[in-house]
Enzyme design. Structure first.
Site, PDB file in Angstrom:
ATOM      1  N   ARG A 214      -3.741 -13.868  -1.895  1.00  0.00           N
ATOM      2  CA  ARG A 214      -3.877 -14.049  -0.447  1.00  0.00           C
ATOM      3  C   ARG A 214      -4.523 -15.391  -0.100  1.00  0.00           C
ATOM      4  O   ARG A 214      -4.199 -15.992   0.934  1.00  0.00           O
ATOM      5  CB  ARG A 214      -4.637 -12.876   0.165  1.00  0.00           C
TER       6      ARG A 214
ATOM      7  N   ARG B  86     -14.085  -5.833 -10.863  1.00  0.00           N
ATOM      8  CA  ARG B  86     -14.087  -5.140  -9.573  1.00  0.00           C
ATOM      9  C   ARG B  86     -14.989  -3.902  -9.625  1.00  0.00           C
ATOM     10  O   ARG B  86     -15.009  -3.162 -10.615  1.00  0.00           O
ATOM     11  CB  ARG B  86     -12.660  -4.730  -9.181  1.00  0.00           C
TER      12      ARG B  86
ATOM     13  N   SER C 112       0.825  -1.209   0.000  1.00  0.00           N
ATOM     14  CA  SER C 112       0.000   0.000   0.000  1.00  0.00           C
ATOM     15  C   SER C 112       0.858   1.257   0.000  1.00  0.00           C
ATOM     16  O   SER C 112       0.588   2.216  -0.734  1.00  0.00           O
ATOM     17  CB  SER C 112      -0.923   0.008   1.225  1.00  0.00           C
TER      18      SER C 112
ATOM     19  N   SER D  67     -13.125   2.758   3.594  1.00  0.00           N
ATOM     20  CA  SER D  67     -12.347   2.287   2.453  1.00  0.00           C
ATOM     21  C   SER D  67     -11.173   3.217   2.228  1.00  0.00           C
ATOM     22  O   SER D  67     -11.353   4.376   1.830  1.00  0.00           O
ATOM     23  CB  SER D  67     -13.200   2.224   1.183  1.00  0.00           C
TER      24      SER D  67
ATOM     25  N   ASP E 284      -7.381  -7.128   4.622  1.00  0.00           N
ATOM     26  CA  ASP E 284      -6.563  -7.945   3.722  1.00  0.00           C
ATOM     27  C   ASP E 284      -6.041  -9.217   4.375  1.00  0.00           C
ATOM     28  O   ASP E 284      -5.551 -10.115   3.675  1.00  0.00           O
ATOM     29  CB  ASP E 284      -5.372  -7.135   3.197  1.00  0.00           C
TER      30      ASP E 284
ATOM     31  N   ARG F 220       1.465   4.392  -3.056  1.00  0.00           N
ATOM     32  CA  ARG F 220       1.257   5.806  -2.773  1.00  0.00           C
ATOM     33  C   ARG F 220       2.555   6.601  -2.857  1.00  0.00           C
ATOM     34  O   ARG F 220       2.564   7.745  -3.314  1.00  0.00           O
ATOM     35  CB  ARG F 220       0.605   5.947  -1.395  1.00  0.00           C
TER      36      ARG F 220
ATOM     37  N   GLN G 229      -8.977   2.940  -0.105  1.00  0.00           N
ATOM     38  CA  GLN G 229      -8.803   3.191  -1.537  1.00  0.00           C
ATOM     39  C   GLN G 229      -9.697   4.331  -2.011  1.00  0.00           C
ATOM     40  O   GLN G 229      -9.254   5.212  -2.758  1.00  0.00           O
ATOM     41  CB  GLN G 229      -9.084   1.920  -2.336  1.00  0.00           C
TER      42      GLN G 229
ATOM     43  N   LYS H  48     -13.179  -8.752  -3.823  1.00  0.00           N
ATOM     44  CA  LYS H  48     -11.731  -8.627  -3.936  1.00  0.00           C
ATOM     45  C   LYS H  48     -11.292  -9.333  -5.229  1.00  0.00           C
ATOM     46  O   LYS H  48     -12.074  -9.489  -6.162  1.00  0.00           O
ATOM     47  CB  LYS H  48     -11.055  -9.210  -2.692  1.00  0.00           C
TER      48      LYS H  48
ATOM     49  N   GLY I 114      -6.437  -3.360  -7.841  1.00  0.00           N
ATOM     50  CA  GLY I 114      -7.534  -2.462  -7.518  1.00  0.00           C
ATOM     51  C   GLY I 114      -7.038  -1.156  -6.929  1.00  0.00           C
ATOM     52  O   GLY I 114      -7.605  -0.085  -7.182  1.00  0.00           O
TER      53      GLY I 114
END
EC number: 2.5.1.19
Length: 438
Positions: A387, A123, A22, A167, A315, A26, A169, A342, A95
């Site tokens: 995952r 998605r 993550s 969320s 996650d 970013r 995202q 997901k 995503g």
């Protein structure tokens, strides 16, 4: 490729998991629109993050990738320096990439198409399309799924938006759009979600306002280059935390793992179940807390998972359900309908796999009920979800026989050296090629 895991005699040793996925997304995005040069150390060289790098490069960002050292050197183009890409931007399986890029591109003076693989094209994107439209963006899609055609509008207007569900995202998408909007953009969320975007904006010297539930940015500012060192990904560490917890004779240490409070749900829940987890050597760098995590085998008990821990664990639930499968008693997980959209329907995939390994697991519309028992050997399908694949590799450490997992190629999206590190601490995982992922 598939995996085969055979029972372990116990995990031991010390390893460092790869950089946080993550934060990697970013960090490179913000570095690309900052002024000046940023070096990113510990960047996750997984397929998802490299899709983000490629997209930014196609829009004119200069990004040097030093793959064997997990380093990026980014020459920022500034807030207005991106250029129209020559073709559609392929976000692969990510995503996060498509949602963050949607926010960034909504305020550009050019049009863009964002697409991805077959999984990503299923998605849901309505959750970002609706609020971006309120800001003045125009986005075309069929059925509110990718591909997305974004008609850039450099005259976006800031909004005050209440997220219908926590969320990170969606929140991050709107904050990025807010950097290009007139006025103030404020996002209120019903519960805390991961806050890496907010921390990184501060790291890149962008002013924001934050209280307990809301975060606001005003458009028209600038980002200033600032080197960053990315901590290990707690979502990747979680596989080893659970494996060591459930396997008798285990004691391992995970070094320099990110312990952002908005990501600690998996540790909080495992401790509620009785896990022996010690977090030491706290440091803070680049606004992110980091620590070493020591894990020893412990007997677990089933729990009702508190709703306030759901956004902090979203996650990690696949591997947490492996812990629940061998705990004494019943574990109930609700309010996780998000898991159904997901990379695959993670509720259905986990219930299917656990049942095949002899565990009583019941699917609910928004969750799952698991009665702890004994894991048998057998064959399960990851449904091309990284995952799910790694979670069932963990199950194999304690199963009564070998566990075979089909369709594991997508592990490269988040944890390219998973098998190597798993074997280093004694998990007995091997990759197998052939029909059906074997």
């Amino acid at each position: 490729m598939g995996y085969q895991t055979i029972p372990s005699q116990g995990l031991s040793g010390e390893i460092c998991v790869p950089g946080d996925k993550s934060i990697s997304h970013r960090a490179v995005l913000l570095a690309a629109i900052a002024e000046g040069q940023t070096q990113v150390d510990g960047f996750l060289m997984g397929a998802d993050n490299l899709a983000m790098v490629s997209a930014l490069q196609q829009m004119g960002a200069s990004i040097q990738v030093i793959e064997d050292e997990n380093i990026l050197v980014v020459e920022g183009v500034g807030m207005t320096g991106l250029q129209a890409p020559p073709e559609a931007l392929d976000c692969g399986n990510s995503g996060t990439a498509i949602r963050l890029l949607s926010g960034l591109l909504a305020g550009q003076p050019f049009n863009t198409v964002l697409t991805g693989d077959s999984s990503l094209q299923r998605r849901p994107m309505k959750r970002i399309i609706d609020p971006l439209t309120l800001m003045g963006a125009k986005i075309d899609s069929t059925g509110n799924v990718p591909p997305l055609k974004i008609y850039g509008n450099p005259r976006l207007t800031g909004i005050h938006y209440q997220l219908p569900m926590a969320s990170a995202q969606v929140k991050s998408c709107l904050l990025l759009a807010g950097l290009y909007a007139r006025g103030k953009t404020c996002i209120t969320e019903p519960a805390p979600s991961r806050d890496h975007t907010e921390r990184l904006l501060k790291h890149f010297h962008y002013t924001l306002q934050k209280d307990k539930q809301s975060i606001c940015v005003s458009g028209g500012g600038k980002l200033k280059a600032n080197d960053i060192s990315i901590p290990g990904d707690i979502s990747s560490a979680a596989f080893f935390i659970v494996a060591a917890t459930i396997t008798p004779g285990s004691a391992i240490r995970l070094c320099r793992v990110g312990v952002n409070p908005t990501r600690l749900g998996v540790i909080n829940l495992l401790k509620m179940m009785g896990a022996d987890i010690e977090v030491t050597h706290y440091t803070e760098k680049n606004e992110e807390p980091t620590a070493d995590i020591t894990v020893r085998h412990a007997r677990l008990k089933g729990i009702d998972i508190p709703p306030d821990q759901v956004p902090l664990t979203i996650d990690e639930f696949p591997v947490l359900l492996i812990a629940a499968a061998v705990a004494q008693g019943k574990t109930v997980l609700r309010d996780v309908a998000e898991l159904r959209v997901k990379e695959t329907d993670r509720i259905a995939a986990m219930v299917d796999g656990l049942q095949k390994l002899g565990i009583a697991a019941e699917s609910l519309p928004d969750g799952v009920i698991i009665q702890g028992g004994t894991l048998e050997g057998g064959e399960v399908n990851s449904y091309d979800d990284h995952r799910i694949a790694m979670a069932f590799a963990v199950a194999g450490t304690l199963a009564k026989g070998p566990v075979r997992i089909r369709n594991c190629d997508n592990v490269k999206t988040s944890f390219p050296n998973f098998v190597e590190l798993a074997n280093e601490v004694g998990m007995n995982v091997k990759g197998v090629r052939g029909r059906g992922g074997f």
